[in-house]
Design a protein around this motif. Structure first.
Motif, PDB file in Angstrom:
ATOM      1  N   VAL A 193     -48.865  -6.105  13.010  1.00 48.80           N
ATOM      2  CA  VAL A 193     -48.539  -7.175  13.968  1.00 48.80           C
ATOM      3  C   VAL A 193     -47.281  -7.920  13.509  1.00 48.80           C
ATOM      4  N   GLY A 194     -47.049  -7.939  12.207  1.00 46.10           N
ATOM      5  CA  GLY A 194     -45.908  -8.691  11.694  1.00 46.10           C
ATOM      6  C   GLY A 194     -44.580  -8.008  11.979  1.00 46.10           C
ATOM      7  N   ILE A 195     -44.627  -6.757  12.446  1.00 46.59           N
ATOM      8  CA  ILE A 195     -43.364  -6.023  12.636  1.00 46.59           C
ATOM      9  C   ILE A 195     -42.800  -6.315  14.031  1.00 46.59           C
ATOM     10  N   PRO A 196     -41.557  -6.723  14.123  1.00 49.75           N
ATOM     11  CA  PRO A 196     -40.936  -6.953  15.448  1.00 49.75           C
ATOM     12  C   PRO A 196     -40.778  -5.606  16.153  1.00 49.75           C
ATOM     13  N   LEU A 228     -39.787  -4.266  18.974  1.00 47.23           N
ATOM     14  CA  LEU A 228     -38.617  -3.760  19.691  1.00 47.23           C
ATOM     15  C   LEU A 228     -37.534  -3.313  18.700  1.00 47.23           C
ATOM     16  N   ILE A 229     -37.385  -4.063  17.581  1.00 43.45           N
ATOM     17  CA  ILE A 229     -36.353  -3.686  16.595  1.00 43.45           C
ATOM     18  C   ILE A 229     -36.657  -2.281  16.063  1.00 43.45           C
ATOM     19  N   ILE A 230     -37.951  -2.083  15.737  1.00 44.18           N
ATOM     20  CA  ILE A 230     -38.326  -0.781  15.167  1.00 44.18           C
ATOM     21  C   ILE A 230     -38.082   0.316  16.196  1.00 44.18           C
ATOM     22  N   ILE A 270     -35.852   0.373  18.513  1.00 43.50           N
ATOM     23  CA  ILE A 270     -34.405   0.653  18.598  1.00 43.50           C
ATOM     24  C   ILE A 270     -33.977   1.551  17.440  1.00 43.50           C
ATOM     25  N   LEU A 271     -34.480   1.201  16.230  1.00 37.46           N
ATOM     26  CA  LEU A 271     -34.100   2.017  15.064  1.00 37.46           C
ATOM     27  C   LEU A 271     -34.595   3.454  15.241  1.00 37.46           C
ATOM     28  N   PHE A 272     -35.794   3.595  15.762  1.00 37.90           N
ATOM     29  CA  PHE A 272     -36.337   4.940  16.019  1.00 37.90           C
ATOM     30  C   PHE A 272     -35.409   5.706  16.949  1.00 37.90           C
ATOM     31  N   VAL A 293     -45.180   3.535  18.347  1.00 36.18           N
ATOM     32  CA  VAL A 293     -45.324   3.236  16.913  1.00 36.18           C
ATOM     33  C   VAL A 293     -46.208   2.008  16.738  1.00 36.18           C
ATOM     34  N   PHE A 316     -40.163  -1.874  31.152  1.00 32.23           N
ATOM     35  CA  PHE A 316     -39.148  -2.873  30.763  1.00 32.23           C
ATOM     36  C   PHE A 316     -38.459  -2.448  29.463  1.00 32.23           C
ATOM     37  N   PHE A 318     -34.563  -1.605  28.827  1.00 32.26           N
ATOM     38  CA  PHE A 318     -33.813  -2.394  27.837  1.00 32.26           C
ATOM     39  C   PHE A 318     -33.063  -1.478  26.879  1.00 32.26           C
ATOM     40  N   ILE A 356     -28.969  -1.146  26.359  1.00 31.06           N
ATOM     41  CA  ILE A 356     -28.115  -1.398  25.182  1.00 31.06           C
ATOM     42  C   ILE A 356     -27.637  -0.058  24.600  1.00 31.06           C
ATOM     43  N   THR A 399     -46.091  -6.935   4.740  1.00 34.38           N
ATOM     44  CA  THR A 399     -45.453  -6.476   5.987  1.00 34.38           C
ATOM     45  C   THR A 399     -43.961  -6.280   5.773  1.00 34.38           C
ATOM     46  N   VAL A 433     -41.862  -2.980   6.475  1.00 31.75           N
ATOM     47  CA  VAL A 433     -40.706  -2.963   7.394  1.00 31.75           C
ATOM     48  C   VAL A 433     -39.480  -2.410   6.651  1.00 31.75           C
ATOM     49  N   LEU A 486     -35.581   5.210   8.155  1.00 36.61           N
ATOM     50  CA  LEU A 486     -34.882   5.491   9.430  1.00 36.61           C
ATOM     51  C   LEU A 486     -33.374   5.553   9.181  1.00 36.61           C
ATOM     52  N   PHE A 538     -31.954  -8.983  31.041  1.00 30.79           N
ATOM     53  CA  PHE A 538     -30.568  -8.497  31.083  1.00 30.79           C
ATOM     54  C   PHE A 538     -30.106  -8.333  32.536  1.00 30.79           C
ATOM     55  N   TYR A 593     -40.022 -13.823  12.495  1.00 37.67           N
ATOM     56  CA  TYR A 593     -41.143 -13.528  13.414  1.00 37.67           C
ATOM     57  C   TYR A 593     -42.456 -13.983  12.784  1.00 37.67           C
ATOM     58  N   MET A 594     -42.649 -13.625  11.498  1.00 39.54           N
ATOM     59  CA  MET A 594     -43.944 -13.941  10.848  1.00 39.54           C
ATOM     60  C   MET A 594     -44.024 -15.413  10.519  1.00 39.54           C
TER      61      MET A 594
END
Lengths: 330, 308, 313, 320
Positions: free
Chosen positions: B150-153, B155-157, B159-161, B178, B240, B244, B248, C15, C19, C26, C146, C286-287
């Motif tokens: 849950v702590g992982i943002p 959308l960022i991950i 994008i990296l994927f 993921v 959505f 998005f 980008i 976490t 990350v 990646l 957007f 975020y956390m």
């Protein structure tokens, strides 16, 4: 004795999305000074809705279709919200069944008491209000009020919270206190404490009490007069001894026989067959007809009229019509 | 009072045995789902939106097949043609017919939304169910894992994927799965834990019902409403996210078209031809609105207590 | 209370490590690296080896990762490849200002309008305002930010010219991006406070309040809102997070020098260290937001015992 | 002497809430239940009577002590056949009619679940017939078989629960507050039905409730519990005529009787304060904080259950 409250032929309906519930279909009773009136009935009998209608606290979709409510000589049935606010809490106040959810969880107990004083006794200063609140807490038997004043409802047990509810209701010494199943959610020993407290306070504050309950034991220990309701209608009313010992209506008789008598050892418990009526399509005859062992054809067709047995004792049942030969139940 | 007076005498005779009527249930018979269906049908907006979604889905398959243009035919002759009979939605910078492209793009977006939501459903339901049913240590460990995820943002991950893997529909779906399933897992776990302590499950245990049968006959049927409602909200959020990503520039690559790609192209040519942005924008907004309203309708009809 | 926060910090650390590991792997499998441009290929062999060494890219991957974590703990996130020789931390902090301003403004607008609309809607249940709010709320969560940004830029920027279409010259440049970002907080807030208020209005203590004979206004403020506002805190966390991700697109549309725009840029330029640094920043931010939300909720709602004091008898 | 069907030996059941906080729901309770008897168990909320009921049927494993059902240790290691036999012979009726039936299943399947588990019906038609007989035995009929729980009233749902429990021909049924959620007239219906079923099917009941008057009507013997301990045990007439433990007498005097003449002239023992929290209880008589006859010893030692007269047990230091 002076008549405080008069309810005449009240009809209440509640519009819900699954249909219109005819919750109350004709109820009348009076309340005199410093008297305790018990309104008895099972769930769905309309006993609670009747009293909420008196206070103008009907749920969303609820409406008084017919009938009048006379409080101290004034017809308050169609009072505006502003006029009702003058009465609620000052002349008539109410306590409710579930102490765990009837107090505002995010407001200290002290504030909830002083709020009542603020609303109806603007002349009191904050200091006076706090002292009065502490006095009330002590009066309802809550130990060390000063410390408990600032605490929140979740820090009180069920019995303690009901005492707080009573202190709030009696803050402005109202003429009438309506108690809606005040002890149903409590254990037997706590219930005994609360009932004793209410009797003691009634003399001290000289208020009349309407107690709504389905527990006939509570009725016999608290009430002076009794009104029995079933299926949204008035069924029987009278003095305590009249209703308990000279029972006229089959439903009241059935209720009394359904409760075990602790003195007898091998008693055959009577049980009223069937289930309560569905008030969305209420039976057009007597509501108890389907479950009544002495039911006559007329009971299924016409709503019974009222018959008087004494100055105070009345019942609504065709058995007592002279055409019904058989006559009296007992 | 006189109305009562003229009641004929013979009515005052016993009405005979009415025990049959005593247990009779007045309201006519129907099932729990049927009850929910009535409530849903009453919600006109939800029904209309459901129909719209169906129409869009059908059109997004039919149009690309039947139209004479394809989503990649370029026609430099009439670039950025205004919407006309020939090209109801006009053409883009490369003269490609927008009518086909928008319906094709909607189809792709719906496909991605549905696929991502279903994969999240599968992982989430299994993870949540196993965590709730096993209970004890297993549940504790699985919960720790969720608390970390849950702590992982997310959308960022994602994008990296997308940057790391070759672009394509299935990459987007994989990327979104993921951490997409965490919500479903938490909802399903909470519901099953609540059901496990319900008295009808205890009764089934006492009757000797095996664990598997309890799961299939008691737990799953009572969890379906939660799952369906969550899926209805997961699909639009997946659509959505895809839009998005494409906007980008990490989503689908040319000439493939999704709503995100179309909006991105439309944005680039905004000054010259605003309609290139407006039509796909309307498409995605319409889909999102319909799914939200149908989702709300389902929740109010089948599981009124569950707050959003 | 301290024990509770301690436990939460441990989870955060774990976490962050996950990350970091995820992002690092990646990064390694990303096609192309900053050294693919022709500029780098023209250098001779030795020069290339030396450049790789300087960035430590010649070591085996696990060692690189261990060294990276070591530096990170010391606060050193390496240097940006794109903005040659500028430490990543400096690059990030230089760009936080605009994002913070836009984010704050978006949330303030969202809360102000969302809360008031939601509360009025609940009080006038099924009235005009209620339906209007519902429509607005559904629109709010259905219009991607957007798309809103692009349309706002086109109409108010280009067509009408009231507001600048981008860049970061004056406060007025922050208006359009904030408006674009405020739709989703506004909608989520309105829907949530409306459901919570409707729920509270059905509670028993509201009937008690009405039986005390107080005015509608007093009951609303003292009894209803007091109980329905508290849960709003719980959605502040996800709201802030949506804003974070929303700013990625909106900042690049309005070409605002914010961290959202930085992330999109460094993604295009494969600027590994900045991406890693930003991901860690986002994750930490975020956390911390979620922790602050949980702790505030515990403090504000008297029923929760995070503070640990027992229910007196 | 009737056969002893169930022996409960020094049974305890604790719930560890968090480090250092142990909820002692049931604490060292021992009693037997004879074949064909109705054993009433009363006490206020939080006294552990429901936990005891659920531990006896095996839903909770005991923390200490044993439950022996007809020679089989309920919580001990059992062969598969013994496990199935136990799950057939011991059943339970629950309190809340609204959560004790699966809302997504028809009444027919709810009642037939036990029959299917134990393969008691050769064919589907025999299975359906068995269900209809069960419905008739609880006063319902075919019309109700294909309906769903939400279409029934509270009393009717409770009767479906009883039919479900009867479906596997049990010997022993734990009724955990089966009537407290029902109206008075419906309560009498359900209690009379249970009494009739006991006679016709030779059942043994453990009847758990907080409504003492109904418990007296249906029980042969009654146990009174307070904060996890069994404080008194006697035949129902003896208990009401000659209550020994101070808590039992306070409990009985607290019941408001539906008889105005009696109510007017009876003195009532009104207990002060209310029940302590059952977490980390001291080792003493837990009732000492509210007992009008409290003495020094009560605060130091835990009283044990002694037989002061044939069949009448009490746990109180004052009574030898």
């Amino acid at each position: 004795m002076k008549k405080l409250l008069e309810v005449k032929n009240m009809h209440v309906s509640i519009h819900t999305d699954s249909g219109v519930i005819q919750a109350v279909r004709g109820v009348s009773f009076d309340l005199y000074e410093s008297e305790t009136l018990a309104i008895v009935g099972e769930s769905g009998s309309g006993k609670s809705i009747t009293n909420k209608a008196i206070m103008g606290l009907l749920p969303v979709g609820g409406r008084i279709d017919e009938g009048e409510v006379i409080l101290n000589g004034r017809d308050i049935t169609h009072f505006s919200e502003k006029e009702m606010n003058m009465i609620r809490g000052a002349e008539v106040s109410m306590i409710f069944q579930d102490p765990l959810t009837s107090l505002n969880p995010t407001m200290t107990v002290g504030d909830q008491i002083t709020e009542m004083l603020m609303l109806h006794k603007p002349e009191m200063t904050a200091e006076q209000r706090k002292n009065r609140a502490l006095e009330l807490l002590d009066m309802v038997g809550i130990p060390n009020p000063a410390e408990r004043f600032g605490q929140y409802p979740h820090q009180f047990s069920g019995g303690m919270r009901q005492r707080v509810m009573i202190s709030i209701a009696l803050a402005c010494e109202p003429r009438i206190l309506i108690a809606d199943e005040p002890t149903t959610a409590l254990d037997v020993t706590i219930q005994a404490q609360i009932l004793e407290l209410m009797k003691k306070l009634q003399k001290k504050v000289n208020t009349s009490i309407i107690i709504i309950t389905h527990n006939l034991g509570v009725v016999s220990s608290m009430a002076d007069r009794v009104v029995v309701m079933y299926g949204g209608r008035f069924v029987e009313c009278g003095d305590l001894d009249e209703v308990f010992y000279q029972t006229k209506h089959p439903y009241t008789k059935g209720l009394l026989d359904s409760i075990p008598n602790l003195q007898l050892s091998d008693q055959k418990l009577y049980s009223i067959p069937g289930t309560p009526p569905d008030l969305i399509s209420p039976p057009h005859g007597c509501p108890f007809a389907a479950r009544c062992e002495r039911c006559m054809k007329v009971c299924e067709k016409y709503q019974p009229s009222e018959y008087e047995f004494s100055q105070t004792h009345r019942a609504s049942c065709w058995l007592y019509d002279e055409r019904a030969k058989g006559g009296a139940l007992i | 009072m006189n109305a009562q007076m003229n009641i004929p005498q013979e009515l005052f005779t016993p009405a005979g045995d009415n025990t049959a009527k005593q247990e009779h249930i007045a309201r006519q018979h129907h099932s729990a789902f049927y009850d929910g269906w009535i409530r849903l049908r009453k919600n006109k907006a939800a029904v209309v939106c459901a129909v719209i979604i169906l129409i869009i889905a059908v059109m997004s398959i039919v149009v690309p097949m039947t139209s004479k243009y394809t989503y990649f035919d370029t026609d430099y002759a009439n670039k950025i043609a205004k919407p006309s009979a020939e090209h109801p939605f006009g053409t883009d910078l490369f003269g490609r017919d927008q009518w086909v492209r928008i319906w094709y793009g909607t189809g792709i977006s719906l496909l991605i939304g549905l696929a991502a939501a279903l994969i999240n459903l599968l992982i989430g339901v299994f993870y949540g169910a196993i965590s709730a049913i096993m209970g004890g240590k297993v549940d504790a460990i699985m919960q720790r894992i969720i608390e970390v995820l849950v702590g992982i943002p997310s959308l960022i991950i994602v994008i990296l994927f997308m940057m790391a893997l070759p672009p394509g529909i299935w990459t987007i779906i994989a990327a979104m799965s993921v951490t997409g399933w965490v919500n479903m897992a938490r909802l399903v776990r909470a519901k099953i834990l609540n059901l496990k302590s319900q008295e009808f499950v205890l009764a089934a245990q006492l009757l000797g019902t095996s664990t598997w049968k309890i799961i299939l006959r008691h737990l799953i049927p009572n969890t379906i409403s939660v799952i369906v409602i969550q899926v209805m909200f997961a699909i639009p959020s997946a659509i959505f996210t895809e839009a998005f990503l494409s906007f980008i520039g990490v989503g689908l690559s040319e000439p493939k078209a999704s709503l995100g790609v179309l909006i991105n192209n439309g944005y680039k040519a905004l000054r010259a031809a605003p309609f290139l942005l407006i039509y796909p924008a309307i498409a995605i907004i319409l889909i999102m609105i319909c799914f939200s309203i149908v989702g709300d309708g389902l929740r109010d009809a089948f599981d009124p207590r569950m707050k959003h | 209370m301290a024990k509770y926060i301690g436990k939460r910090l441990i989870y955060m650390a774990v976490t962050l490590f996950v990350v970091a590991a995820l992002t690092f792997t990646l990064m390694k499998i990303l096609p192309g690296s900053p050294f693919d441009e022709e500029r780098f290929l023209r250098l001779e062999e030795a020069k290339q080896a030396e450049a790789l060494a300087r960035y430590g890219l010649d070591k085996p991957v696990p060692i690189q990762f261990a060294r990276y974590i070591g530096n990170m703990l010391k606060g050193d996130f390496g240097i940006s490849f794109y903005y040659t020789n500028i430490p990543v931390t400096k690059v990030i902090f230089s760009r936080i200002g605009p994002s913070a301003l836009i984010g704050a403004q978006a949330i303030l607008i969202g809360l102000a309008i969302g809360l008031s609309l939601g509360i009025i809607a609940a009080c006038r249940h099924n009235g005009f305002i209620d339906n209007f709010t519902m429509v607005l709320a559904v629109l709010g969560i259905s219009v991607p930010n957007f798309v809103a940004a692009a349309l706002l830029q086109y109409y108010f920027g280009l067509k009408l010219g009231w507001l600048p279409i981008g860049f970061w010259k004056s406060w007025s440049c922050s208006v359009l991006p904030s408006v674009a970002l405020c739709f989703s907080p506004l909608a989520t807030c309105a829907r949530f406070i409306r459901t919570e208020t409707l729920d509270v209005l059905q509670q028993d203590y509201i009937v008690t309040a009405r039986s005390k004979g107080m005015t509608q206004a007093r009951m609303l403020i003292k009894h209803t809102l007091r109980n329905s506002i508290i849960p709003v805190i719980t959605i502040m966390g996800p709201m802030v997070v949506n804003l974070l991700t929303g700013s990625l697109a909106v900042e690049s549309i309005f070409s605002i020098p914010g961290i959202g725009g930085l992330f999109t840029e460094s993604v295009k330029n494969n600027d590994y260290n900045v991406i890693m640094g930003l991901t860690m920043f986002y994750s930490l931010f975020y956390m911390v937001t979620i922790l602050i939300v949980d702790v505030t909720y515990g403090l504000v709602d008297p029923r929760i015992h995070i503070a640990g004091e027992e229910a007196a008898e | 002497m009737t056969k002893t069907l169930l022996e409960i030996k020094d049974l305890s059941r604790f719930f560890t809430l968090s480090k250092g906080q142990v909820l002692e729901a049931v604490n060292g309770v021992s009693f037997d239940i004879h074949q064909g008897e109705t054993f009433g168990l009363v006490g206020e909320s939080g006294c552990g009577k429901s936990t005891l009921g659920r531990t006896v049927v095996g839903l909770y494993p005991p923390t200490k002590g044993k439950v022996i059902f007809d020679g089989i240790d309920v919580a001990g290691s059992k062969s598969q056949t013994q496990k199935m036999e136990l799950s057939r012979r011991m059943q339970m009726i629950f309190q809340d009619p609204y959560t004790s039936l699966n809302p997504r299943m028809k009444v027919m399947d709810i009642i037939a679940e036990g029959i299917d588990n134990h393969h008691m019906a050769a064919s589907r038609s025999e299975r359906n017939q068995m269900v209809l007989d069960l419905l008739h035995s609880v006063g319902l009929d075919e019309e109700h078989a294909n309906r769903y729980p939400h279409e029934f009233s509270g009393g009717q749902r409770q009767r479906v629960g009883i039919a479900r429990a009867l479906s596997v021909n049990p010997d022993f049924i734990v009724a955990d507050e089966p009537i407290s959620a029902l109206d008075v007239s419906i309560q009498a219906q359900v209690v009379n039905l249970m009494k009739h079923l006991q006679e016709t099917r030779n059942l043994t009941y453990l009847f758990i409730a907080h409504d003492l008057s109904m418990v007296k009507y249906i029980s042969n013997r009654i146990g009174v519990m307070y904060l996890g301990n069994l404080v008194e045990l006697a035949s129902s007439d003896e208990l009401f005529k000659n209550p020994l433990h101070p808590y039992t007498s306070a409990l009985l005097s607290a019941i408001p009787l539906p008889d105005p003449k009696v109510e007017r002239n009876r003195s009532r023992i009104v207990l002060e304060g209310n029940v302590k929290s059952p977490i980390n209880l001291p080792k003493n008589c837990h009732f000492c904080t509210r007992c009008p006859k409290k003495q020094a010893i009560c605060e130091r030692e835990v009283p044990e259950l002694k037989e002061v007269s044939p069949g009448h047990f009490v746990a109180c230091h004052l009574i030898r």
